[in-house]
Design an enzyme around this catalytic site. Structure first.
Site, PDB file in Angstrom:
ATOM      1  N   ASP A 193       0.844  -1.196   0.000  1.00 53.77           N
ATOM      2  CA  ASP A 193       0.000   0.000   0.000  1.00 53.77           C
ATOM      3  C   ASP A 193       0.878   1.243   0.000  1.00 53.77           C
ATOM      4  OD1 ASP A 193      -2.287   1.493   0.052  1.00 53.77           O
ATOM      5  OD2 ASP A 193      -2.553   1.358   2.224  1.00 53.77           O
ATOM      6  N   CYS A 227      -7.748  -1.280  -6.047  1.00 56.31           N
ATOM      7  CA  CYS A 227      -6.870  -1.522  -4.907  1.00 56.31           C
ATOM      8  C   CYS A 227      -7.718  -1.220  -3.684  1.00 56.31           C
ATOM      9  CB  CYS A 227      -5.592  -0.687  -4.989  1.00 56.31           C
ATOM     10  SG  CYS A 227      -5.828   1.022  -5.516  1.00 56.31           S
ATOM     11  N   ARG A 233      -2.412   2.373  -6.775  1.00 54.37           N
ATOM     12  CA  ARG A 233      -1.936   1.208  -7.522  1.00 54.37           C
ATOM     13  C   ARG A 233      -2.756   0.993  -8.792  1.00 54.37           C
ATOM     14  NH1 ARG A 233      -1.626  -2.504  -2.102  1.00 54.37           N
ATOM     15  NH2 ARG A 233      -3.227  -0.997  -1.464  1.00 54.37           N
ATOM     16  N   SER A 234      -4.061   1.249  -8.706  1.00 51.39           N
ATOM     17  CA  SER A 234      -4.919   1.084  -9.886  1.00 51.39           C
ATOM     18  C   SER A 234      -4.533   2.059 -10.988  1.00 51.39           C
ATOM     19  CB  SER A 234      -6.383   1.298  -9.491  1.00 51.39           C
ATOM     20  OG  SER A 234      -6.787   0.387  -8.492  1.00 51.39           O
ATOM     21  N   GLN A 273      -0.687   8.004  -6.463  1.00 49.41           N
ATOM     22  CA  GLN A 273      -0.756   8.731  -5.206  1.00 49.41           C
ATOM     23  C   GLN A 273       0.582   9.225  -4.681  1.00 49.41           C
ATOM     24  OE1 GLN A 273      -3.369   5.645  -3.157  1.00 49.41           O
ATOM     25  NE2 GLN A 273      -4.010   7.514  -2.158  1.00 49.41           N
TER      26      GLN A 273
END
Length: 492
Positions: A193, A227, A233-234, A273
């Site tokens: 994450d 995610c 992550r997506s 992110q």
């Protein structure tokens, strides 16, 4: 690899080397965030009272103009957006990790959108935090799931495991028509994450497998990619895949990864992110371009030669990040939040009850959501106590949605007051917490100053890129004037 593709790769490599040499990934990433702040897209559906508890995070909401609309059931809302990259002939559905009360909506969306595959890029539990509900059937525990509210059944068929991901074959059945079809569930299990995979090669093997399955083809519905929040992550997955398609299709055109990311962010807020995820995207695009087409990719980590400069450079940087993570077992620092959201967080820290006038815990703020989400975290309840743990660190509970598994700060304080042996002990505990909040506020102010300095360095870096152009332009004009004067002199 064709000459045009090689030229395209070199353009991406040039940007990669320039930013890397200046250690400017944080500033480069912040520049993209600033560009997206001008977006004025609405998220009105997510703010409706009946939909607030359907969002995992309050500061991440689906745009109205690209949201997926469910066609049947009592609710047409689901936290998901359609991302279209028309010039790459790609489209993706990006969504959050399902909550207990949204699992049936999730599978209804998969059925109605005719998706061939679901791509899951997170684990159910990460750093002792619940990041996603167990929404898919397991082989030996619960092979069948039935969702009566939407008349959908999901059955487990088989699975194949590899070192980094597991591929499951599932059967989804519409109980109203008794029609059914098989879908694939790709579960990437080694992507941390707020972090990045250990190396681009493992991720590229995953992408190659997804491509070979036909899940990204145009003759089927868009894959459902998620995610936990459905943006970090997506977004990284979609950016890398789309950019590699563009390299294959348009070798004569220079690929601008930054532009592609900004355009994708017009469909869903906050894609990618962290600066580390942006750096990883560049390195994966460069490495993937050298292996095109990916369906022929069978390279392993051990087969990479040490003279591969991009991979070597990425490994050095990744090792530094990992060494810092091992010290405190925390994810990399998040990008700075937008000023408006940070102001709300500071106001909550300073207010007596930890709340603000405009914010309501458990849903989006009443004012329009920002086009760029601030830092967000999700809270989970400790199995042995009623205290709330924060998976990121110095984040305020006022900035997150609170699903059923979580406990708010107010609830925690109430529990403390009711269970304490005396009111004085409770007051002492509250004073201690407010002191900690003031210290966190000071830390946030220092962090803001540090990031402001990074932005100033980035501006200097951008100006330095244009200096050579100015010098060359001046030399060219001066040389032209001298040539003209010499020509006129010779004629006279």
């Amino acid at each position: 690899m064709t000459e045009e593709t090689l030229r395209n790769v070199m353009n991406v490599e040039t940007v990669y080397h320039e930013v890397n040499s200046k250690n400017a990934w944080a500033a480069f990433y912040q520049d993209i965030r600033n560009k997206c702040e001008s977006f004025e897209y609405t998220c009105n559906e997510s703010k409706k009272p009946q939909n607030k508890n359907l969002n995992r995070y309050r500061d991440v909401a689906p745009y109205d103009h690209t949201r997926i609309i469910l066609k049947r059931g009592v609710c047409d809302y689901i936290h998901a957006n359609l991302i279209r990259v028309d010039h790459a002939e790609r489209q993706y559905i990006l969504t959050q990790g399902p909550l207990p009360n949204t699992v049936s909506h999730f599978w209804l969306m998969v059925w109605e959108q005719n998706s061939r595959a679901v791509l899951m890029l997170n684990k159910i539990i990460e750093k002792n935090q619940i990041k996603c509900h167990q929404y898919f059937p397991l082989d030996d525990i619960k092979p069948t799931m039935v969702f009566e509210d939407v008349n959908i059944r999901v059955d487990y068929i088989s699975k194949t495991e590899s070192s980094d991901y597991t591929t499951r074959t599932l059967r989804i059945t519409d109980l109203e028509s008794n029609d059914s079809r098989e879908i694939l569930h790709f579960h990437y299990t080694t992507w941390p994450d707020f972090g990045v995979p250990q190396r681009p090669t493992a991720f590229l093997r995953f992408l190659a497998d997804v491509r070979q399955s036909g899940a990204l083809d145009q003759n089927v519905g868009p894959p459902v990619v998620h995610c936990s929040a459905g943006i970090g992550r997506s977004g990284t997955f979609c950016l890398v895949d789309a950019c590699l398609v563009l390299i294959e299709k348009y070798g004569l055109n220079a690929l601008d990864v930054r532009h592609e990311l900004i355009e994708m962010r017009r469909s869903r807020m906050g894609l990618i992110q962290t600066p580390e995820q942006l750096c990883f995207s560049y390195s994966a695009i460069i490495q993937g371009a050298k292996q095109l087409p990916l369906n022929n990719m069978n390279i392993s980590d051990n087969e990479i030669t040490t003279h591969d400069e991009i991979i070597t450079m990425y490994d050095e940087m990744n090792n530094k990040n990992n060494s810092s993570l091992e010290k405190d077992d925390e994810p990399p620092p998040l990008p700075p939040p937008r000023g408006e959201s940070l102001t709300r967080s500071m106001m909550a820290d300073l207010s007596p009850d930890g709340s603000t006038d405009n914010d309501e815990l458990g849903g989006p703020p009443d004012k329009p959501l920002p086009s760029e989400p601030p830092n967000h975290v999700e809270l989970s309840t400790d199995m042995k106590s009623t205290s709330v743990t924060n998976c990121i660190g110095e984040q305020n509970a006022d900035d997150v949605a609170v699903p059923d598994e979580t406990l708010s700060d107010d609830a925690e304080n109430s529990s403390l007051t009711n269970n304490s042996p005396s009111n004085s002990d409770a007051k002492g505990e509250l004073r201690r917490r407010k002191t900690e909040k003031i210290e966190r506020l000071a830390t946030q102010v220092r962090e803001m100053k540090r990031r402001q300095k990074e932005m100033e360095e980035w501006q200097k870096f951008k100006r330095s890129l244009f200096n050579p152009c100015k010098i060359c332009f001046g030399i060219g004009i001066g040389g032209g004037i001298i040539a003209i004067c010499y020509y006129l002199y010779m004629r006279s």
